[in-house]
Design a protein around this motif. Structure first.
Motif, PDB file in Angstrom:
ATOM      1  N   ASP A   1       3.742  14.788   1.280  1.00  0.00           N
ATOM      2  CA  ASP A   1       2.697  13.776   1.102  1.00  0.00           C
ATOM      3  C   ASP A   1       3.201  12.389   1.502  1.00  0.00           C
ATOM      4  OD1 ASP A   1       1.093  15.782   0.159  1.00  0.00           O
ATOM      5  OD2 ASP A   1       1.090  15.114  -1.942  1.00  0.00           O
ATOM      6  N   ILE A  52       0.828  -1.207   0.000  1.00  0.00           N
ATOM      7  CA  ILE A  52       0.000   0.000   0.000  1.00  0.00           C
ATOM      8  C   ILE A  52       0.862   1.257   0.000  1.00  0.00           C
ATOM      9  CG2 ILE A  52      -1.647   1.353   1.356  1.00  0.00           C
ATOM     10  CD1 ILE A  52      -2.825  -1.351   2.302  1.00  0.00           C
ATOM     11  N   ILE A  53       1.898   1.298   0.832  1.00  0.00           N
ATOM     12  CA  ILE A  53       2.738   2.500   0.877  1.00  0.00           C
ATOM     13  C   ILE A  53       3.529   2.636  -0.421  1.00  0.00           C
ATOM     14  CG2 ILE A  53       4.764   1.465   1.989  1.00  0.00           C
ATOM     15  CD1 ILE A  53       3.287   4.967   2.674  1.00  0.00           C
ATOM     16  N   LEU A 110      -0.417   5.592   7.522  1.00  0.00           N
ATOM     17  CA  LEU A 110      -0.567   4.182   7.172  1.00  0.00           C
ATOM     18  C   LEU A 110       0.243   3.254   8.069  1.00  0.00           C
ATOM     19  CD1 LEU A 110      -0.397   4.444   3.264  1.00  0.00           C
ATOM     20  CD2 LEU A 110      -2.399   3.797   4.617  1.00  0.00           C
ATOM     21  N   ALA A 149       1.621  10.141   4.411  1.00  0.00           N
ATOM     22  CA  ALA A 149       1.103   8.807   4.123  1.00  0.00           C
ATOM     23  C   ALA A 149       1.773   7.755   4.999  1.00  0.00           C
ATOM     24  CB  ALA A 149       1.312   8.478   2.641  1.00  0.00           C
ATOM     25  N   GLN A 174       2.455   1.688  -3.431  1.00  0.00           N
ATOM     26  CA  GLN A 174       1.502   2.188  -4.423  1.00  0.00           C
ATOM     27  C   GLN A 174       1.214   3.673  -4.218  1.00  0.00           C
ATOM     28  OE1 GLN A 174      -1.677  -0.571  -3.717  1.00  0.00           O
ATOM     29  NE2 GLN A 174      -0.531  -2.286  -4.590  1.00  0.00           N
ATOM     30  N   THR A 175       1.141   4.084  -2.964  1.00  0.00           N
ATOM     31  CA  THR A 175       0.940   5.502  -2.667  1.00  0.00           C
ATOM     32  C   THR A 175       2.117   6.324  -3.179  1.00  0.00           C
ATOM     33  OG1 THR A 175      -0.347   4.937  -0.696  1.00  0.00           O
ATOM     34  CG2 THR A 175       0.538   7.173  -0.821  1.00  0.00           C
ATOM     35  N   TRP A 176       3.314   5.829  -2.937  1.00  0.00           N
ATOM     36  CA  TRP A 176       4.532   6.511  -3.384  1.00  0.00           C
ATOM     37  C   TRP A 176       4.576   6.640  -4.900  1.00  0.00           C
ATOM     38  CZ3 TRP A 176       9.077   3.997  -5.601  1.00  0.00           C
ATOM     39  CH2 TRP A 176      10.204   4.841  -5.693  1.00  0.00           C
TER      40      TRP A 176
END
Length: 206
Positions: free
Chosen positions: A187, A162-163, A195, A191, A165-167
């Protein structure tokens, strides 16, 4: 769209001579990709720049996707959680943010190449293959090390995905000039804190 890889798996260099050619190919792809990006770069130009036969290039990299995922893999291999602040001083979530920010800064030094690598990575997700699998696993291991996780369980792996994909999304926003680098780094830190902080810094496991 990048050319879809052939069914066969790319060859893996074994001898010193093969490894040298492999490194020259990656160096040439990085150089040309930084100027032309994924679409405009020609494989024949990579072979010429690297000083190898075009057949040799295609033996190791059946497509541009394979080639740029390998370039990304090479950059991932240079990352190290030990290069950032100790988790004791910034927290585990902060250590992951430091790794991602350092990686992002390096990628964004050459925007065309960064775009090419991210495009290739997205295409490779649909194809799988050795290079993508190894690059993905290597990157996740760096992030798990930053989190202080030696033996990850399924939830650890999901959190890392998840982190990551956020990055990627934040990087794409920078490359598309939606936000600047300073906003991107803020950001990423936010995140990571939201998270990862509750599970890895506050001791909550649910």
């Amino acid at each position: 769209m990048p050319r879809i890889a052939e069914a066969r798996q790319p060859a893996e260099p074994t001898s010193d001579e093969q490894k040298d050619r492999y490194r020259r190919i990656l160096k040439a792809a990085s150089k040309l990709g930084a100027v032309h990006g994924l679409e405009r770069m020609q494989m024949a130009d990579v072979a010429k720049e690297a000083g190898v036969a075009i057949a040799t290039l295609y033996r190791y990299f059946p497509s541009k996707t394979d080639l740029f995922v390998a370039v990304l893999h090479g950059q991932v291999n240079t990352l190290s959680a030990s290069a950032v602040k100790e988790p004791d001083s910034v927290g585990n979530a902060g250590a992951v943010a430091d790794v991602l920010i350092a990686a992002g800064r390096r990628l964004l030094e050459r925007p065309q190449l960064a775009t090419a690598m991210l495009q290739a990575n997205n295409a490779a997700q649909l194809q799988g293959g050795r290079e993508y699998t190894e690059a993905n696993a290597a990157f996740h291991r760096v992030l798990l090390d930053a989190l202080g996780v030696d033996e990850p369980v399924d939830e650890d792996l999901r959190m890392v995905r998840i982190i990551e994909q956020t990055w990627y999304g934040v990087l794409i926003s920078v490359l598309n000039k939606v936000i600047n680098i300073e906003q991107a780094e803020e950001d990423v830190r936010l995140a990571a804190r939201l998270l990862l902080g509750p599970r890895y810094d506050e001791g909550q496991t649910s």
